[in-house]
Enzyme design. Structure first.
Site, short mmCIF file in Angstrom:
data_model
loop_
_atom_site.label_atom_id
_atom_site.label_comp_id
_atom_site.label_asym_id
_atom_site.label_seq_id
_atom_site.Cartn_x
_atom_site.Cartn_y
_atom_site.Cartn_z
N ASP A 1 50.15 -6.11 15.24
CA ASP A 1 49.39 -6.68 14.14
C ASP A 1 48.97 -8.13 14.34
O ASP A 1 47.81 -8.48 14.19
CB ASP A 1 50.18 -6.54 12.83
N CYS B 1 35.01 2.04 -2.44
CA CYS B 1 35.57 0.69 -2.29
C CYS B 1 35.32 -0.12 -3.57
O CYS B 1 34.17 -0.29 -3.98
CB CYS B 1 34.97 -0.02 -1.10
N CYS C 1 37.50 -7.77 0.45
CA CYS C 1 38.50 -6.69 0.49
C CYS C 1 39.70 -7.04 -0.39
O CYS C 1 40.30 -8.11 -0.24
CB CYS C 1 38.94 -6.47 1.93
N CYS D 1 45.67 -2.70 -0.74
CA CYS D 1 44.83 -1.74 -1.44
C CYS D 1 44.75 -0.46 -0.62
O CYS D 1 44.53 -0.53 0.59
CB CYS D 1 43.44 -2.32 -1.68
#
Length: 381
Positions: free
Chosen positions: A134, A198, A214, A240
């Site tokens: 990550d 979205c 986002c 999310c």
């Protein structure tokens, strides 16, 4: 031992240590990714959490001279919570995204990758290895796509045929040559469900994300949340899942293969009001082991205030007044003031006016005015 034989040994070993999927790729430059990243940068779509040097993100040789192979791994995480508590009037709850259920995945994947590193160097002592999860320079998704783990979907997630997109990704760079796997072809087809669903229009088009819109990114910011996103956040405390939960490829995908990934319902879906006054120590004791805690308590507390406003929870009014009056952090004071107006709480105008008289921070004063205007919208003068 040939590269092909060693690869088979690595695959067998990976299964023995609980890696759900493993793939192998060349360490060639990620040319298409480089073009996309340049475009993202030019459009201002990056979040700021990424490695800034695009060359390092796309050229493995800059990270390890003589690198031959990228080994990509995937671990499946649950998509459903057992015995999830209900959010009810007077006891409203927030939610952490699925990728923040259980123990911080960075620790889990790094543990698996360290075992792979040790296995490689034991068999090939002269081998160089470097792993990342990550926060490394390489793109986890680009590596996974090239290694045949899954395809890069329109929702900017990696979708695996076996586990859907509910997977954590990590990769290992090595000087050992291992035969590469074949990438999986895109299977999204004409589907645009994730783009249409979205909440903020952050999915600009298939495979392109404006990170600044986002919700997953917005929940991690520490400043005031822009007005246009405050209602969109709902009761999300961190992350999310919308673009994953609506994806047809994720239908029926729910794997409970790793005990450390199982969510504690009281942590993954916690009561909101107790979060408001947590000390740093209390926050670390309750949430410190989950990935959603990495930015500290302030964003989570701000989001909890927004969630209470989303629920119009009048039972929280007293605590919000206290935050507005006493919290030393302008973002928390101001967000609490806005929330009081959004909720339309009884006597909120009196408290907001009193706070306005003594507030010295311009940004907080502006939030108090927003709260007063919202009360007018409720017909409260």
């Amino acid at each position: 031992m040939t590269g092909a034989q060693f690869k088979e040994e690595l695959i067998a070993y990976s299964k023995s240590i609980g890696i759900d999927k493993i793939g192998f790729a060349s360490s060639d430059v990620f040319t298409e990714l480089k073009e996309r990243l340049i475009q993202q940068q030019e459009l201002g779509y990056q979040s700021g959490f990424e490695e800034e040097d695009i060359e390092k993100r796309t050229n493995p040789q800059l990270l390890m001279e003589g690198a031959h192979t990228i080994i990509s791994i995937a671990l499946a995480y649950p998509s459903k919570m057992k015995d999830a508590p209900r959010s009810v009037k007077g006891a409203r709850r927030g939610i952490f995204c699925r990728a923040s259920w259980g123990v911080d995945y960075h620790h889990i994947l790094r543990g698996k990758l360290r075992l792979l590193e040790a296995f490689i160097t034991e068999k090939v002592p002269e081998a160089e290895v470097m792993s990342m999860v990550d926060t490394g320079e390489l793109s986890d998704r680009a590596a996974a796509e090239r290694a045949g783990i899954g395809w890069s979907a329109k929702n900017c997630a990696t979708i695996t045929p076996e586990f859907g997109s509910y997977v954590y990704l990590g990769e290992l760079l090595t000087t050992v040559y291992l035969p590469p796997d074949t990438p999986i072809t895109d299977q999204c087809g004409d589907c645009t469900i994730c783009i249409d669903a979205c909440p903020t229009g952050a999915l600009v088009q298939g495979g392109q994300l404006d990170s600044n819109k986002c919700i997953a990114f917005l929940t991690q910011t520490k400043d005031f949340l822009p007005d246009q996103y405050r209602e969109k956040i709902g009761n999300r405390l961190y992350g999310c899942d919308t673009c994953q939960t609506v994806c047809p490829k994720n239908k029926g995908k729910d794997f409970h293969l790793h005990q450390e990934m199982e969510p504690d319902p009281e942590i993954a879906k916690p009561l909101l009001k107790p979060i408001l006054h947590m000390s740093n120590r209390e926050f670390k004791e309750k949430f410190g082991h989950v990935s959603g805690s990495w930015r500290g308590k302030k964003p989570i507390q701000r989001n909890a205030i927004l969630a209470l406003a989303h629920f119009k929870d009048e039972s929280a009014a007293g605590e919000l007044v206290q935050l507005m009056n006493e919290d030393p952090r302008p973002v928390i004071r101001g967000t609490a003031a806005w929330a009081l107006g959004k909720i339309g709480a009884v006597n909120a105008r009196k408290h907001l006016n009193a706070a306005k008289e003594r507030e010295k921070d311009g940004n907080v004063a502006a939030e108090i005015d927003k709260g007063l205007n919202l009360l007018e919208n409720h017909g409260i003068y």
